[in-house]
Motif scaffolding. Structure first.
Motif, PDB file in Angstrom:
ATOM      1  N   CYS A  64       0.873  -1.218   0.118  1.00  0.00           N
ATOM      2  CA  CYS A  64      -0.100   0.031  -0.083  1.00  0.00           C
ATOM      3  C   CYS A  64       0.981   1.353  -0.033  1.00  0.00           C
ATOM      4  CB  CYS A  64      -0.929  -0.018   0.945  1.00  0.00           C
ATOM      5  SG  CYS A  64      -0.028   0.246   2.786  1.00  0.00           S
ATOM      6  N   SER A 253     -11.214  12.043  17.090  1.00  0.00           N
ATOM      7  CA  SER A 253     -10.950  10.626  16.378  1.00  0.00           C
ATOM      8  C   SER A 253     -12.187  10.396  15.451  1.00  0.00           C
ATOM      9  CB  SER A 253     -10.864   9.529  17.668  1.00  0.00           C
ATOM     10  OG  SER A 253      -9.826   9.726  18.508  1.00  0.00           O
ATOM     11  N   THR A 254     -11.958   9.857  14.420  1.00  0.00           N
ATOM     12  CA  THR A 254     -13.029   9.429  13.510  1.00  0.00           C
ATOM     13  C   THR A 254     -13.009   7.944  13.383  1.00  0.00           C
ATOM     14  OG1 THR A 254     -11.846   9.634  11.516  1.00  0.00           O
ATOM     15  CG2 THR A 254     -12.732  11.562  12.239  1.00  0.00           C
ATOM     16  N   PRO A 271     -10.686   0.180  21.289  1.00  0.00           N
ATOM     17  CA  PRO A 271     -10.522   1.121  21.892  1.00  0.00           C
ATOM     18  C   PRO A 271      -9.978   2.544  21.001  1.00  0.00           C
ATOM     19  CG  PRO A 271      -9.621  -0.665  22.937  1.00  0.00           C
ATOM     20  CD  PRO A 271      -9.971  -1.062  21.629  1.00  0.00           C
ATOM     21  N   ALA A 273      -7.366   4.671  20.595  1.00  0.00           N
ATOM     22  CA  ALA A 273      -5.953   4.704  21.329  1.00  0.00           C
ATOM     23  C   ALA A 273      -5.297   5.993  21.092  1.00  0.00           C
ATOM     24  CB  ALA A 273      -5.058   3.488  20.808  1.00  0.00           C
ATOM     25  N   ASN A 274      -5.653   6.642  19.640  1.00  0.00           N
ATOM     26  CA  ASN A 274      -5.117   7.938  19.535  1.00  0.00           C
ATOM     27  C   ASN A 274      -5.304   9.108  20.194  1.00  0.00           C
ATOM     28  OD1 ASN A 274      -3.953   6.482  17.498  1.00  0.00           O
ATOM     29  ND2 ASN A 274      -5.842   7.315  15.820  1.00  0.00           N
ATOM     30  N   GLY A 320      -7.812   9.067  11.392  1.00  0.00           N
ATOM     31  CA  GLY A 320      -8.662   8.295  10.634  1.00  0.00           C
ATOM     32  C   GLY A 320      -9.385   8.973   9.467  1.00  0.00           C
ATOM     33  N   ALA A 322      -8.367   9.781   6.723  1.00  0.00           N
ATOM     34  CA  ALA A 322      -7.396  10.687   5.977  1.00  0.00           C
ATOM     35  C   ALA A 322      -7.214  10.051   4.480  1.00  0.00           C
ATOM     36  CB  ALA A 322      -6.208  10.792   6.614  1.00  0.00           C
ATOM     37  N   ASP A 328     -13.370   7.775   4.289  1.00  0.00           N
ATOM     38  CA  ASP A 328     -12.245   8.636   4.390  1.00  0.00           C
ATOM     39  C   ASP A 328     -12.891   9.957   4.313  1.00  0.00           C
ATOM     40  OD1 ASP A 328     -10.566   6.629   5.261  1.00  0.00           O
ATOM     41  OD2 ASP A 328      -9.773   6.505   3.265  1.00  0.00           O
ATOM     42  N   PRO A 352      -1.337   8.946   4.170  1.00  0.00           N
ATOM     43  CA  PRO A 352      -2.248   9.500   3.953  1.00  0.00           C
ATOM     44  C   PRO A 352      -2.671  10.790   4.778  1.00  0.00           C
ATOM     45  CG  PRO A 352      -2.988   7.541   5.201  1.00  0.00           C
ATOM     46  CD  PRO A 352      -1.578   7.743   5.031  1.00  0.00           C
ATOM     47  N   LEU A 366      -4.512  13.046  10.307  1.00  0.00           N
ATOM     48  CA  LEU A 366      -3.516  12.185  10.434  1.00  0.00           C
ATOM     49  C   LEU A 366      -4.219  10.856  10.276  1.00  0.00           C
ATOM     50  CD1 LEU A 366      -2.230  13.369  14.082  1.00  0.00           C
ATOM     51  CD2 LEU A 366      -1.556  14.472  11.534  1.00  0.00           C
ATOM     52  N   PRO A 367      -3.221   9.798   9.855  1.00  0.00           N
ATOM     53  CA  PRO A 367      -4.050   8.619   9.559  1.00  0.00           C
ATOM     54  C   PRO A 367      -4.398   8.154  10.800  1.00  0.00           C
ATOM     55  CG  PRO A 367      -1.536   8.763   8.856  1.00  0.00           C
ATOM     56  CD  PRO A 367      -1.918  10.193   9.664  1.00  0.00           C
ATOM     57  N   GLY A 368      -5.074   6.926  10.830  1.00  0.00           N
ATOM     58  CA  GLY A 368      -5.822   6.191  11.597  1.00  0.00           C
ATOM     59  C   GLY A 368      -4.812   5.397  12.456  1.00  0.00           C
ATOM     60  N   ALA A 372       1.261   5.499  12.672  1.00  0.00           N
ATOM     61  CA  ALA A 372       1.412   6.791  11.923  1.00  0.00           C
ATOM     62  C   ALA A 372       0.501   7.889  12.151  1.00  0.00           C
ATOM     63  CB  ALA A 372       0.379   6.103  10.582  1.00  0.00           C
TER      64      ALA A 372
HETATM   65  N1  LIG Z   1      -6.067  -0.074  -0.536  1.00  0.00           N
HETATM   66  C1  LIG Z   1      -5.539   0.789   0.497  1.00  0.00           C
HETATM   67  N2  LIG Z   1      -5.628   0.711   1.796  1.00  0.00           N
HETATM   68  C2  LIG Z   1      -4.917   1.308   2.693  1.00  0.00           C
HETATM   69  C3  LIG Z   1      -3.751   2.081   2.393  1.00  0.00           C
HETATM   70  C4  LIG Z   1      -3.540   2.414   0.828  1.00  0.00           C
HETATM   71  O1  LIG Z   1      -2.695   2.948   0.648  1.00  0.00           O
HETATM   72  N3  LIG Z   1      -4.554   1.576   0.063  1.00  0.00           N
HETATM   73  N4  LIG Z   1      -3.307   2.766   3.104  1.00  0.00           N
HETATM   74  C5  LIG Z   1      -3.240   2.055   4.587  1.00  0.00           C
HETATM   75  C6  LIG Z   1      -2.602   3.041   5.607  1.00  0.00           C
HETATM   76  S1  LIG Z   1      -0.838   3.363   5.454  1.00  0.00           S
HETATM   77  C7  LIG Z   1      -3.201   3.386   6.478  1.00  0.00           C
HETATM   78  S2  LIG Z   1      -2.105   4.506   7.587  1.00  0.00           S
HETATM   79  C8  LIG Z   1      -4.664   3.525   6.680  1.00  0.00           C
HETATM   80  C9  LIG Z   1      -5.100   5.065   6.652  1.00  0.00           C
HETATM   81  O2  LIG Z   1      -6.153   5.348   6.615  1.00  0.00           O
HETATM   82  P1  LIG Z   1      -7.144   6.375   7.309  1.00  0.00           P
HETATM   83  O3  LIG Z   1      -6.400   7.624   7.781  1.00  0.00           O
HETATM   84  O4  LIG Z   1      -8.128   6.684   6.324  1.00  0.00           O
HETATM   85  O5  LIG Z   1      -7.659   5.533   8.433  1.00  0.00           O
HETATM   86  P2  LIG Z   1      -8.719   4.579   8.904  1.00  0.00           P
HETATM   87  O6  LIG Z   1      -8.884   3.796   7.906  1.00  0.00           O
HETATM   88  O7  LIG Z   1      -9.875   5.295   9.489  1.00  0.00           O
HETATM   89  O8  LIG Z   1      -8.059   3.737  10.017  1.00  0.00           O
HETATM   90  C10 LIG Z   1      -6.762   2.894   9.744  1.00  0.00           C
HETATM   91  C11 LIG Z   1      -6.702   1.875  10.999  1.00  0.00           C
HETATM   92  O9  LIG Z   1      -6.386   2.776  12.161  1.00  0.00           O
HETATM   93  C12 LIG Z   1      -7.296   2.430  12.991  1.00  0.00           C
HETATM   94  N5  LIG Z   1      -7.754   3.527  13.939  1.00  0.00           N
HETATM   95  C13 LIG Z   1      -8.401   4.604  13.353  1.00  0.00           C
HETATM   96  N6  LIG Z   1      -8.624   5.384  14.517  1.00  0.00           N
HETATM   97  C14 LIG Z   1      -8.051   4.720  15.480  1.00  0.00           C
HETATM   98  C15 LIG Z   1      -7.970   5.093  16.853  1.00  0.00           C
HETATM   99  N7  LIG Z   1      -8.488   6.570  17.223  1.00  0.00           N
HETATM  100  N8  LIG Z   1      -7.292   4.529  17.645  1.00  0.00           N
HETATM  101  C16 LIG Z   1      -6.888   3.032  17.570  1.00  0.00           C
HETATM  102  N9  LIG Z   1      -6.982   2.955  16.040  1.00  0.00           N
HETATM  103  C17 LIG Z   1      -7.544   3.490  15.172  1.00  0.00           C
HETATM  104  C18 LIG Z   1      -8.691   1.860  12.229  1.00  0.00           C
HETATM  105  O10 LIG Z   1      -9.369   1.004  13.143  1.00  0.00           O
HETATM  106  C19 LIG Z   1      -8.010   1.331  10.982  1.00  0.00           C
HETATM  107  O11 LIG Z   1      -7.470  -0.190  11.412  1.00  0.00           O
HETATM  108  O12 LIG Z   1      -5.191   3.051   5.394  1.00  0.00           O
HETATM  109  C20 LIG Z   1      -4.451   1.853   5.122  1.00  0.00           C
HETATM  110  N10 LIG Z   1      -5.376   1.308   4.162  1.00  0.00           N
END
Ligand SMILES: Nc1nc2c(c(=O)[nH]1)N[C@H]1C(S)=C(S)[C@@H](COP(=O)(O)OP(=O)(O)OC[C@H]3O[C@@H](n4cnc5c(N)ncnc54)[C@H](O)[C@@H]3O)O[C@H]1N2
Ligand code: MOO
Length: 472
Positions: A64, A253-254, A271, A273-274, A320, A322, A328, A352, A366-368, A372
């Motif tokens: 990715c 947080s989203t 949970p 965590a961010n 999240g 992003a 997103d 992202p 910021l990414p989720g 990150a």
């Molecule tokens: N097809 C693709 N999928 C993904 C790619 C890509 O390039 N192509 N990039 C990956 C990467 S690297 C990241 S980083 C994530 C970024 O996505 P987002 O910023 O849109 O974040 P989300 O999809 O909403 O969440 C990602 C991941 O993090 C967990 N999360 C979100 N918020 C929290 C929080 N507050 N505490 C704990 N964990 C959190 C969420 O459940 C997801 O597991 O996209 C990848 N995918």
């Protein structure tokens, strides 16, 4: 050869959006980044795959972070230069008593009202005298003048030439004294002292202003006042400081999957965590965090939360949403508002990252993934927030140290690995997965690998940046 092409080279003749003179984050409206970075949705390709005549799907890369050919990625340094050029202090000035100013950013230069030391004084407990009066080859004998000089209790008169005076550490040097012999070096009787030859003139005396003089610059505007600085400023005679109000920063947080830490989590929920991490990071940076809670995965929820944030804070961190997926909503909202300014930065983790404005307030999308989120907050959000808060744009200093690991790195993006120092060498966390939250506590800093390709063997120098350099 790498299967991952580097971002296109900068082309001066035909600059791309992110290479142009950086538009201000505040102020004039700027054109949104064209959404050229988004490859065609895979969904759209699915029906075509059933058609015999359709082109075959792209070869599997399963990476990715692979940079799609022809796609623009903003290099880390370009993104940082854009932030540095765009952001200016937004916080108001206020006067605070010195004791309440630790952690604040100075709004004006702090200059000394007093010299340090304000008057020449004794560095040791001993006996003071005029060096010129020592005669003979030594050992020396000096009769003692009555009385003594102590810290806070100056000697009232002048010490007669050829006599010594009992003098204690910190005492102002009375007239007639320019040298002090340490009491441990003396044999003392009721009337005199005796000591060996060899003491240089001026020994054991702290000269007035030898540390700093009245009027000297002690700390420049923009400096963040540390506990150590309080000692300096107090010694310089400052009782109040002109500082800046702390920057208020919202944290949102989203994600529909999130529950508050400690709350029961149903299947599919995790949970948040961010948010606790980012709120605490802001506090560590001397800022005032504003907890904007969580927003579900809907455009309305995210936009409403951004609106609440913009009304209460001078900047917003979201995590999240992003990226470019169906849910997103942060990047989508900024893009819809026409205020997405930077997106897709050539960094791992954190690709992202979305930077934009909501109601004129800078938003760091910021990414989720928590790793990150931390890296992008430390590398991008921190210097930018410090600039908004009135401090200089902060560049963390790393140290080149031998690697304790091997790694082949592809070209095209900068990488930050969770790292720590053991026996003088840089170890990295076993996994680079940015959902592996345990690595955040394992690590004591980050190892920064350059944008270019690298083939690192144990012993090769790598750049280690301890958390302290990120203010953490
Ligand atoms: N097809 C693709 N999928 C993904 C790619 C890509 O390039 N192509 N990039 C990956 C990467 S690297 C990241 S980083 C994530 C970024 O996505 P987002 O910023 O849109 O974040 P989300 O999809 O909403 O969440 C990602 C991941 O993090 C967990 N999360 C979100 N918020 C929290 C929080 N507050 N505490 C704990 N964990 C959190 C969420 O459940 C997801 O597991 O996209 C990848 N995918
Ligand atoms: O970099 Mo994503 O930004 O790895 O988690």
């Amino acid at each position: 050869m790498s299967d991952e092409p580097a971002p296109p080279q900068r082309n001066e003749a035909a600059p791309r959006q992110s290479d142009k003179a950086a538009p201000p984050l505040r102020g004039e409206a700027v054109p949104p980044v064209r959404d050229e970075a988004v490859p065609p949705l895979h969904d759209e390709a699915v029906p075509q795959q059933r058609d015999e005549a359709a082109p075959p799907p792209p070869p599997l890369r399963d990476d990715c972070f692979a940079l799609p050919p022809g796609v623009d990625w903003t290099p880390v340094d370009t993104a940082l230069a854009h932030l540095e050029a765009s952001l200016h202090p937004v916080t108001a000035g206020q006067d605070l008593p010195l004791a309440e100013a630790a952690g604040r950013i100075l709004a004006a230069d702090a200059r000394a009202h007093l010299s340090n030391p304000p008057a020449a004084n004794a560095a040791v407990d001993g006996y003071g005298f005029a060096h010129a009066a020592l005669t003979g080859a030594g050992p020396h004998r000096l009769p003692l003048a009555p009385g003594r000089a102590a810290a806070g209790v100056p000697y009232p008169g002048a010490v007669p030439e050829g006599t010594g005076l009992r003098i204690l550490t910190g005492a102002v040097i009375p007239p007639g004294v320019d040298t002090i012999v340490l009491q441990e070096d003396c044999l003392r009787s009721a009337e005199d002292i005796r000591f060996a030859k060899g003491l240089r003139p001026g020994a054991n005396i702290r000269r007035a202003g030898e540390d700093f003089a009245a009027g000297d610059l002690l700390l420049p505007a923009g400096a963040r006042v540390s506990p150590r600085d309080l000692a300096l400023l107090a010694a310089g005679g400052l009782g109040r400081l002109r500082v800046r109000a702390p920057l208020r920063v919202g944290v949102l947080s989203t994600g529909d999957e999130l529950v508050d830490p400690g709350a029961p989590a149903a299947r599919g929920q995790i949970p948040d965590a961010n948010r606790p991490m980012l709120l605490a990071m802001l506090r560590a940076w001397g800022m005032e965090p504003v907890d904007l809670g969580r927003a579900g995965d809907s455009a309305q929820a995210v936009e409403a939360a951004l609106g609440r944030g913009a009304a209460q804070a001078s900047a917003i961190l979201t995590t999240g949403g992003a990226s470019a997926g169906d849910e997103d909503h942060v990047s989508a909202a900024l893009r819809r508002a026409g205020r997405l300014q930077l997106w897709r930065i050539a960094v791992k983790p954190g690709r992202p990252l979305a930077l934009g404005l909501w109601d004129g307030v800078p938003v760091f999308g910021l990414p989720g993934n928590p790793v990150a989120a931390l890296v992008t907050a430390a590398v991008f959000a921190r210097p930018a927030l410090l600039a908004l808060a009135g401090a200089p744009f902060a560049t963390p200093r790393g140290m080149l140290l031998p690697a304790a690991f091997s790694k082949r790195k592809k070209p095209g993006r900068r990488e930050y690995l969770r790292a720590r120092l053991r026996d003088g060498a840089v170890e990295v966390f076993a996994s680079e997965g940015s959902g592996r939250i345990s690595g955040l506590s394992w690590a004591e800093g980050l190892c920064e690998l350059p944008d270019a390709a690298a083939d690192i063997a144990p012993g090769d120098p790598v750049r280690y940046i301890p958390w302290a350099e990120f203010g953490l």
